[in-house]
Design an enzyme around this catalytic site. Sequence first.
Site, mmCIF file in Angstrom:
data_model
loop_
_atom_site.group_PDB
_atom_site.id
_atom_site.type_symbol
_atom_site.label_atom_id
_atom_site.label_comp_id
_atom_site.label_asym_id
_atom_site.label_seq_id
_atom_site.Cartn_x
_atom_site.Cartn_y
_atom_site.Cartn_z
ATOM 1 N N HIS A 275 19.296 -31.722 -1.739
ATOM 2 C CA HIS A 275 19.328 -31.779 -0.283
ATOM 3 C C HIS A 275 19.349 -30.406 0.371
ATOM 4 C CE1 HIS A 275 23.379 -31.139 -1.668
ATOM 5 N NE2 HIS A 275 23.807 -30.867 -0.461
ATOM 6 N N CYS A 276 19.369 -29.330 -0.397
ATOM 7 C CA CYS A 276 19.541 -28.006 0.220
ATOM 8 C C CYS A 276 18.371 -27.064 -0.017
ATOM 9 C CB CYS A 276 20.832 -27.356 -0.297
ATOM 10 S SG CYS A 276 22.344 -28.112 0.312
ATOM 11 N N ILE A 277 18.235 -26.565 -1.230
ATOM 12 C CA ILE A 277 17.317 -25.464 -1.499
ATOM 13 C C ILE A 277 15.863 -25.803 -1.186
ATOM 14 C CG2 ILE A 277 16.498 -23.851 -3.257
ATOM 15 C CD1 ILE A 277 19.235 -24.182 -4.607
#
Length: 433
Positions: A275-277
């Site tokens: 969900h981030c990088i």
Amino acid sequence: MPESLTIEKTSPSPGEHTSVAVVGMGYVGLPTALGLHAGGVHVVGIDRDAGRLRAIETQTVDLIESDHRQLENSLGHQGFELTTDADRMADADVVIVCVPTPVDRHLLPDLGPLQGACDEVVRYARPGQTLILTSTSFVGTTTRMLVEPLIDRGFTIGTDIYVASSPERIDPGNVTHTQRDTPRVIGGVTPECAARATRVIELLASVTHQVGSPEVAEMTKLYENTFRAVNIALANEFADICAGFSLDPIEVIEAARTKPYGFMAFHPGPGVGGHCIPCDPHYLLWQLRATRTTAPLVNQAMNAIAERPKGVVDRMQGVLSDAGKGFGGSNILIVGVSYKPGVLDVRSSSALEIIDQLALRGAKVEYYDPLVTRMTLPSGAGMDSTMEPAAQDWDLVLIHTVQPGHDYSWIADCPLVLDATYRFDPTTVGGPV
């Protein structure tokens, strides 16, 4: 603006906040709700997806062990509620927004879930509330989606309602850096906004760091994950360089990390998921286009990350070719499909793209993942994990994700194996630590 300030508090107290509504009960919202309930406040978890709430109620959700224990304690407790009713926000002293901020297939921000959640927060806002945005987004999101609409409704920020940004720092499946032990950054619209938000976040994190504005907090989160993206892209590139010299990239990394300053170890792999990088830096790049500001290093890193799964498939083709085979009709097994070890999460997992590309090139593809027994491919088709991978003959096995605590010793008997993690040891039950 107030100067940056780091605050450490080992025993936070709820203070004036007795009820908190958590909007979005996913990988961030649920641990947030559980942490707040453990801190002694009444929690109302709000999510539009009734199926997600049923999964929480039946405890069939992906959590670290300590959060599973807390969920068991919280369920059925009168101070922990789950609902699809957005109007319950009006009853809460604090509203925390924890909805996802993904990118679409064109790598552009999908702001729909966040905008919808913030619209509801503003609609049900009442005097005295503290509103905290934890979702990762572009710089200025808190102002555009919360502050300005609240002002339009007649609120005075910092006087009769309080608004802050405190981007989440939850790493699913990570038992080393728990929510409680990970410092949180807080940027309030006014000093009073920051102070009130800090008293809430102290229920979740033992250390808080105040910055001068929501914009600083938002940029901090973008910088954190862009830093990781650039360094992962560099690690992948060095792995390819090492291959050209017949060197083990992990041996090189382990040697480099003996330097006590100026180096941080990042490891190569088959791609970047979660969900981030794969998402957050695109919010920065998207925003920069409006001001025609260039970020060539970040842009190149994200392009390299996007191309990594295709590079893995090309390497697989080379391995098969050296063995006198091709993709057409070959039986290929993907070992592990979650985006990282120890979780059930397949969001943006490079395994999905690898499987799609292999199928397009004519391969017969199956996967084995002891945690992810069924998944949905980007095409919408469902796919089940093979239950007995050791009992079948595979032309090529790709090590994508090794789930801890499971036996992979059978892979040593497979004739062709490509380790995209660079760290797999088939003689070790459960794979690498």
